[in-house]
Design an enzyme around this catalytic site. Structure first.
Site, PDB file in Angstrom:
ATOM      1  N   SER A 244     119.943  19.470  19.334  1.00  0.00           N
ATOM      2  CA  SER A 244     117.877  18.940  20.114  1.00  0.00           C
ATOM      3  C   SER A 244     117.558  19.449  21.832  1.00  0.00           C
ATOM      4  O   SER A 244     118.611  19.999  21.745  1.00  0.00           O
ATOM      5  CB  SER A 244     117.812  17.374  19.786  1.00  0.00           C
ATOM      6  OG  SER A 244     118.077  16.966  20.803  1.00  0.00           O
ATOM      7  N   LYS A 245     116.759  19.417  21.674  1.00  0.00           N
ATOM      8  CA  LYS A 245     116.169  20.000  23.294  1.00  0.00           C
ATOM      9  C   LYS A 245     116.856  19.252  24.775  1.00  0.00           C
ATOM     10  O   LYS A 245     117.346  19.897  25.247  1.00  0.00           O
ATOM     11  CB  LYS A 245     114.742  19.558  23.668  1.00  0.00           C
ATOM     12  CG  LYS A 245     113.943  20.691  23.231  1.00  0.00           C
ATOM     13  CD  LYS A 245     112.564  20.924  23.520  1.00  0.00           C
ATOM     14  CE  LYS A 245     111.995  22.202  23.587  1.00  0.00           C
ATOM     15  NZ  LYS A 245     110.297  21.764  23.368  1.00  0.00           N
TER      16      LYS A 245
END
Ligand code: GLU
Length: 471
Positions: A244-245
């Protein structure tokens, strides 16, 4: 460059629906390295057939990202959307040879058949018109073109990373290759483009493995030789979860902005899924020499910022002073709000390598580099302020007088002057050095203090010490 495998052609085929993310960058790198290793070609194809989701900004971001990473491609980037008529031509060729057929089913009929298959626990194969005569369709009715998939047996692909992978053919639906509005589907476009571009090897994420079975049937129907496939495991976060980010699933430009060097990114992405014994530091030239598909790992790799930082600091230390200066110039000039003067440049060329020694990311250097610039009176960090409290400014004024008497401004003379001052005043060396450091650097990190004073020069050093009295 090796010539054991002539005419290698690889490609990177991003869909321009967002930035060039870290997984895409790794895929691009592996294709690039494989092509460069074999003296072959590395092509870029923009898969922009999804016109609703593709944007020019995304295309620009991908191209900028590739350029920043130093992954140069051969020839012009190819637009998949621009080749739609060629894709349609191949669909018609398949119709003519009976490898594909016209499907006149309406969307309601398809939804109904899909529902029925689900209720009966069967796969929906989309084959409503597989065995029907097109003359049964109403005059001028719209049709899509579906590929006639094999129903018997199984298909095994030899994947260069996954090994043999097998699918039962009756799992493969008669997928649409040309929609009723005459536009090709993605699955057909990929095969036709890879074939027409002469692609011999494809490295891509293993999320495309299912597509590979279906694409394989299109190759077979056309009598074309499929390329060698290498499906690489996806990148996971440090905790093993999907990237994920927070884990680093960012566009490459975010890494550039955080102060990572392209050579460090290449090395890191190479190691994130490929190995050569225990080697961690593998500069690009070496990577081109060593890269192969055999050493791509089968397990998912984990993104690890600490490792990236370590590699980055290695490559920062490898940079010469001129490169360091050109990398930080913009940010530094913004900070000091003037263009660097000749004298500032000269100081920076001398001073930057010491700053690079302890930097993990470029801002670690930029943030401290202004200490070599003419920004008197310096603004002071909290620690520097503390070090300069009480009557230290008076002491610094005396040090300044001592240093003014120095006729040959170099490290050993400066050091001797400070030592003899401390001795004469009966002060511990630290008690003298700490305030000098605070006044001369404003609290910025630097290498050896005496060396820093030498680089700053006599006038600037003395000025900075005396500024404290005036303050
Ligand atoms: N356009 C696809 C993607 O961005 C890649 C397709 C392929 O490599 O075959 O995921």
């Amino acid at each position: 460059m090796q010539n054991d495998m002539p005419n290698v052609v690889t490609r990177f085929a991003p869909s321009p629906t967002g930035f060039l993310h870290i997984g895409g960058a790794r895929t691009a790198l592996y294709n690039w390295l494989f092509a460069r290793h074999h003296g072959g070609q590395f092509l870029l194809r923009i898969e922009d057939t999804d016109l609703k989701r593709s944007t020019q900004e995304a295309i620009d971001a991908i191209i900028d990202g590739m350029k920043w990473l130093g992954l140069d491609w051969d020839g012009e980037a190819i637009s998949q959307a621009g080749r739609a008529s060629r894709h349609a031509e191949v669909a018609h060729q398949l119709l003519e040879t009976g490898k594909a057929y016209k499907c006149y089913a309406t969307s309601e009929e398809i939804a109904e058949a899909r529902e029925k298959a689900r209720a009966e626990g069967r796969n929906f194969l989309g084959d409503l018109w597989r065995d029907r005569d097109p003359s049964e369709a109403p005059e001028g009715a719209p049709y899509s073109v579906r590929i006639r998939m094999p129903r018997e047996g199984e298909t095994t692909l030899q994947d260069a990373v996954q090994g043999p992978v097998t699918v039962q053919n009756d799992n493969l639906d008669d997928m649409i290759i040309l929609r009723s509005d005459g536009t090709p589907t993605y699955m057909l476009a990929v095969v036709v483009d890879d074939h027409d571009m002469g692609v011999t090897h494809i490295v891509r994420g293993d999320d495309h493995l299912n597509n590979a079975f279906r694409q394989h049937q299109i190759y077979t129907a056309l009598g074309w030789t499929p390329p060698t496939l290498a499906h690489i495991p996806l990148i996971h976060g440090g905790d093993g979860k999907k990237l994920s980010k927070r884990h680093g699933a960012l566009g490459v430009e975010a890494y550039r902005d955080m102060g990572y060097l392209p050579e460090a990114m290449r090395n890191y992405l190479l190691r994130l899924g490929w190995s050569h014994g225990d080697d961690e530091i593998i500069p690009t030239e070496q990577a081109i020499e060593w890269f192969n598909l055999e050493n791509i790992g089968r397990g998912p790799s984990r993104f690890d910022f600490d490792k990236l930082d370590n590699l980055n600091s290695h490559y920062i230390r490898e940079l010469n002073a001129d490169s360091l200066l050109s990398l930080i110039r913009n940010d530094l000039e913004n900070e000091i709000q003037h263009s660097l003067t000749k004298i500032e440049e000269e100081r920076l060329i001398k001073g930057l390598p010491a700053l690079a020694e302890r930097a993990k990311r470029m801002p670690d250097i930029t943030e401290n580099a202004s200490l070599f610039c003419n920004t008197r009176p310096l603004s002071l960090s909290e620690n520097a302020l503390k070090a300069l409290s009480g009557d230290t400014p008076e002491m610094l004024a005396k040090v300044a007088n001592e240093l003014e008497a120095v006729t040959d401004w170099n490290m050993s003379v400066i050091k001797a002057a400070i030592l003899s001052f401390a001795e004469a005043e009966d002060l511990k060396l630290g008690k003298v050095m700490q305030p000098i450091r605070a006044a001369a650097t404003g609290g910025k990190q630097c290498g050896d203090l005496v060396e820093t004073l030498e680089i700053l020069g006599q006038e600037e050093t003395i000025g900075r010490l005396r500024d404290r009295i005036a303050a």
